[in-house]
Design a protein around this motif. Sequence first.
Motif, PDB file in Angstrom:
ATOM      1  N   LEU B 116       0.836  -1.203   0.000  1.00  0.00           N
ATOM      2  CA  LEU B 116       0.000   0.000   0.000  1.00  0.00           C
ATOM      3  C   LEU B 116       0.867   1.248   0.000  1.00  0.00           C
ATOM      4  O   LEU B 116       0.605   2.204  -0.728  1.00  0.00           O
ATOM      5  N   ARG B 117       1.930   1.217   0.834  1.00  0.00           N
ATOM      6  CA  ARG B 117       2.845   2.366   0.880  1.00  0.00           C
ATOM      7  C   ARG B 117       3.403   2.655  -0.502  1.00  0.00           C
ATOM      8  O   ARG B 117       3.461   3.791  -0.949  1.00  0.00           O
ATOM      9  N   LEU B 118       3.822   1.569  -1.180  1.00  0.00           N
ATOM     10  CA  LEU B 118       4.426   1.753  -2.508  1.00  0.00           C
ATOM     11  C   LEU B 118       3.394   2.304  -3.496  1.00  0.00           C
ATOM     12  O   LEU B 118       3.695   3.223  -4.267  1.00  0.00           O
ATOM     13  N   ILE B 119       2.183   1.761  -3.469  1.00  0.00           N
ATOM     14  CA  ILE B 119       1.144   2.240  -4.393  1.00  0.00           C
ATOM     15  C   ILE B 119       0.827   3.716  -4.112  1.00  0.00           C
ATOM     16  O   ILE B 119       0.757   4.532  -5.027  1.00  0.00           O
ATOM     17  N   PHE B 120       0.670   4.067  -2.834  1.00  0.00           N
ATOM     18  CA  PHE B 120       0.351   5.459  -2.499  1.00  0.00           C
ATOM     19  C   PHE B 120       1.499   6.397  -2.859  1.00  0.00           C
ATOM     20  O   PHE B 120       1.272   7.547  -3.229  1.00  0.00           O
ATOM     21  N   THR B 121       2.733   5.912  -2.747  1.00  0.00           N
ATOM     22  CA  THR B 121       3.875   6.748  -3.112  1.00  0.00           C
ATOM     23  C   THR B 121       3.922   6.960  -4.624  1.00  0.00           C
ATOM     24  O   THR B 121       4.092   8.080  -5.099  1.00  0.00           O
ATOM     25  N   CYS B 122       3.756   5.863  -5.382  1.00  0.00           N
ATOM     26  CA  CYS B 122       3.813   5.964  -6.841  1.00  0.00           C
ATOM     27  C   CYS B 122       2.656   6.783  -7.402  1.00  0.00           C
ATOM     28  O   CYS B 122       2.757   7.345  -8.479  1.00  0.00           O
ATOM     29  N   CYS B 123       1.529   6.815  -6.692  1.00  0.00           N
ATOM     30  CA  CYS B 123       0.359   7.561  -7.172  1.00  0.00           C
ATOM     31  C   CYS B 123       0.150   8.833  -6.375  1.00  0.00           C
ATOM     32  O   CYS B 123      -0.981   9.285  -6.189  1.00  0.00           O
ATOM     33  N   HIS B 124       1.223   9.424  -5.872  1.00  0.00           N
ATOM     34  CA  HIS B 124       1.094  10.650  -5.080  1.00  0.00           C
ATOM     35  C   HIS B 124       0.530  11.780  -5.937  1.00  0.00           C
ATOM     36  O   HIS B 124       0.940  11.947  -7.088  1.00  0.00           O
ATOM     37  N   PRO B 125      -0.406  12.573  -5.373  1.00  0.00           N
ATOM     38  CA  PRO B 125      -1.015  13.645  -6.171  1.00  0.00           C
ATOM     39  C   PRO B 125      -0.015  14.696  -6.672  1.00  0.00           C
ATOM     40  O   PRO B 125      -0.330  15.429  -7.617  1.00  0.00           O
ATOM     41  N   THR B 136       3.877   3.412 -11.402  1.00  0.00           N
ATOM     42  CA  THR B 136       3.137   2.276 -10.840  1.00  0.00           C
ATOM     43  C   THR B 136       3.382   1.018 -11.662  1.00  0.00           C
ATOM     44  O   THR B 136       3.625  -0.057 -11.115  1.00  0.00           O
ATOM     45  N   LEU B 137       3.325   1.170 -12.985  1.00  0.00           N
ATOM     46  CA  LEU B 137       3.508  -0.001 -13.838  1.00  0.00           C
ATOM     47  C   LEU B 137       4.900  -0.587 -13.675  1.00  0.00           C
ATOM     48  O   LEU B 137       5.087  -1.800 -13.664  1.00  0.00           O
ATOM     49  N   ARG B 138       5.884   0.289 -13.528  1.00  0.00           N
ATOM     50  CA  ARG B 138       7.244  -0.229 -13.429  1.00  0.00           C
ATOM     51  C   ARG B 138       7.555  -0.743 -12.032  1.00  0.00           C
ATOM     52  O   ARG B 138       8.070  -1.846 -11.875  1.00  0.00           O
ATOM     53  N   GLU B 139       7.203   0.035 -11.015  1.00  0.00           N
ATOM     54  CA  GLU B 139       7.641  -0.327  -9.666  1.00  0.00           C
ATOM     55  C   GLU B 139       6.702  -1.314  -8.984  1.00  0.00           C
ATOM     56  O   GLU B 139       7.153  -2.167  -8.243  1.00  0.00           O
ATOM     57  N   LEU B 228      -5.698  -3.795  -4.168  1.00  0.00           N
ATOM     58  CA  LEU B 228      -6.014  -2.645  -3.321  1.00  0.00           C
ATOM     59  C   LEU B 228      -7.308  -2.897  -2.543  1.00  0.00           C
ATOM     60  O   LEU B 228      -7.399  -2.584  -1.356  1.00  0.00           O
ATOM     61  N   SER B 229      -8.313  -3.490  -3.222  1.00  0.00           N
ATOM     62  CA  SER B 229      -9.601  -3.723  -2.554  1.00  0.00           C
ATOM     63  C   SER B 229      -9.457  -4.777  -1.453  1.00  0.00           C
ATOM     64  O   SER B 229     -10.178  -4.752  -0.469  1.00  0.00           O
ATOM     65  N   GLU B 230      -8.520  -5.701  -1.645  1.00  0.00           N
ATOM     66  CA  GLU B 230      -8.299  -6.704  -0.604  1.00  0.00           C
ATOM     67  C   GLU B 230      -7.583  -6.090   0.599  1.00  0.00           C
ATOM     68  O   GLU B 230      -7.884  -6.391   1.745  1.00  0.00           O
ATOM     69  N   LEU B 231      -6.611  -5.211   0.311  1.00  0.00           N
ATOM     70  CA  LEU B 231      -5.830  -4.616   1.387  1.00  0.00           C
ATOM     71  C   LEU B 231      -6.606  -3.524   2.112  1.00  0.00           C
ATOM     72  O   LEU B 231      -6.347  -3.223   3.268  1.00  0.00           O
ATOM     73  N   MET B 232      -7.545  -2.907   1.389  1.00  0.00           N
ATOM     74  CA  MET B 232      -8.220  -1.724   1.917  1.00  0.00           C
ATOM     75  C   MET B 232      -9.662  -1.735   1.421  1.00  0.00           C
ATOM     76  O   MET B 232      -9.977  -1.078   0.440  1.00  0.00           O
ATOM     77  N   PRO B 233     -10.537  -2.496   2.062  1.00  0.00           N
ATOM     78  CA  PRO B 233     -11.882  -2.660   1.495  1.00  0.00           C
ATOM     79  C   PRO B 233     -12.759  -1.414   1.645  1.00  0.00           C
ATOM     80  O   PRO B 233     -13.660  -1.374   2.458  1.00  0.00           O
ATOM     81  N   GLN B 234     -12.467  -0.396   0.838  1.00  0.00           N
ATOM     82  CA  GLN B 234     -13.252   0.841   0.859  1.00  0.00           C
ATOM     83  C   GLN B 234     -14.232   0.796  -0.306  1.00  0.00           C
ATOM     84  O   GLN B 234     -13.919   0.245  -1.349  1.00  0.00           O
ATOM     85  N   LYS B 235     -15.368   1.469  -0.149  1.00  0.00           N
ATOM     86  CA  LYS B 235     -16.408   1.343  -1.167  1.00  0.00           C
ATOM     87  C   LYS B 235     -15.962   1.832  -2.557  1.00  0.00           C
ATOM     88  O   LYS B 235     -16.283   1.203  -3.559  1.00  0.00           O
TER      89      LYS B 235
END
Lengths: 122, 416
Positions: B116-125, B136-139, B228-235
């Motif tokens: 999750l940390r890696l995904i949130f870092t790669c997709c930082h606003p 995201t695709l590479r890392e 992501l949905s498995e790690l963080m089941p948000q609607k």
Amino acid sequence: MKYLCLVYYDETKMGNLSQTQWDDLNQECIACVEGLTTAGNFIDGAPLMTTDTALSVRIRDDKPLITDGPFAETKEQLAGFYMLEARDMNDALRLAQKIPPARYGTVEVRPVRELKHDGNDR
Amino acid sequence: MINVKQADLTIEQEITACYQRESGAVLATLMRLLNGHFDLAEEALQDAFTAALTQWPKDGVPKKPRAWLISTGRFKAIDKLRKNSSFSHYLNSTIPDDMVQTASFEDPETIEDDLLRLIFTCCHPALAIEARLALTLREVCGLTTEAIAAAFLIPVPTLAQRIVRAKNKICELQIPYEVPDKDQLPERLTSVLAALYLLFNEGYSATVGQDVTCTELSLEAIRLTRLLSELMPQKEIIGLLALMLLHDARKKARMDEHGELVSLEEQNRLLWDQPQIAEGCQLVKEALSLGPADIYTLQAAIAAVHGEAQHFEETNWAEITGLYQVLLSINFSPIYALNHAVALSMRDGPTAGLKAIEAIEGDKALQHYYLLYAAKADLYRQLAQKEKALSAYQRALGLTQQAPEKRFIEKRMAAL
């Protein structure tokens, strides 16, 4: 994938280094090659003698034409090369940053093209 | 000798497959162990896989390859830090030795958080959306620079630069390597979901060129969203996953054997992936049960209504129109408004649809949107206003670059 890292620097500027500085830089290059070899990235590589030792060959009208040079028309001259095995371009860039003369000149990173009987990449 | 070589090849292939599967997770944990240092973690990742290439053929694949790779990578990084004189020039910050050693890497929950940390870092606003996708695709997905560049039809150096700049930016802004806390989560999640949805759409309908589906990108988007949905089941995440699955389920029917686009009306619904539609519908229900509907869940609900109709004639247009109205009320977008107008025309007839389109066609965002003119043309066709239909089709034709879309419109024009 294979990438060729071409090392360029200003020969005059490098010629002004003291013998100790020059030897230190060469030591660094030896260590760099060792590191790249251990990591499984190093395929081949070599430093080159300066451009004043070079001759250029051209065939024109089926006749060989040999000239001195290349003359130092550009600011930086080809000084050596590293042929590296890397996962992709960004991995090659990561490795190229370790090449010590990158601090003085430029390291050009080029993907290697495979020679095929037909359908060659352009 | 031949046998030995074949065995080597198999294990090499196994390691390659392992890279695709594990590199994101391994990098994610190494990043945490190495203080969020992207370059150092990547170096450790490569070193770990190099070690695997020499050791696994001898000792066999370890029982827990991920733990082996993390531990090996960590060891190699520590080793390099100890002798750091040779590469201190590109290691800007020093990492406290004890921090590196004491951090845990066996706990499954911590490892999930690392991803999750890696995904949130790669997709930082702070990163442009294109940079988020590339990174995201590479890392996270372990794709090569070359493969990503080919998928987006851009030159390799451009893509490579995009990745380098994105990493530099993460470093310069000192973006902490963490899952955002509750206050920041909504904004940060929006940024992640926008990237994943764009990634899916890039794959689902490539914006240029001949191929309408570049399957790999869509599949990566689904894979990541599912993770992501498995790690963080948000609607919103569940809703987005549902939306992707429902659209992707119609993939086979979207094009005929000649590579021509087939409209929803004309699609052979037997080609739809029914189990996937069922999963999508189930996820929509799940997302709706978690709170007020968000834009992804509502769009998924619309796709679910389409998915549940066995024939085009059975489509519940009243429900679709209603869902678009809710969607427009929480997030106005001219594209949703256009879709609402089309749904309205199905419910109340072409005249009502045209009236709704006229109300929005002045919107700047729609001026160059070929589907606006294609929709108008279609409604004029239904009203037997041939001239007006032809001129709208003409306009649509001039606005799309994609070959199958062009041919689709030309076919419609010929049928007039």
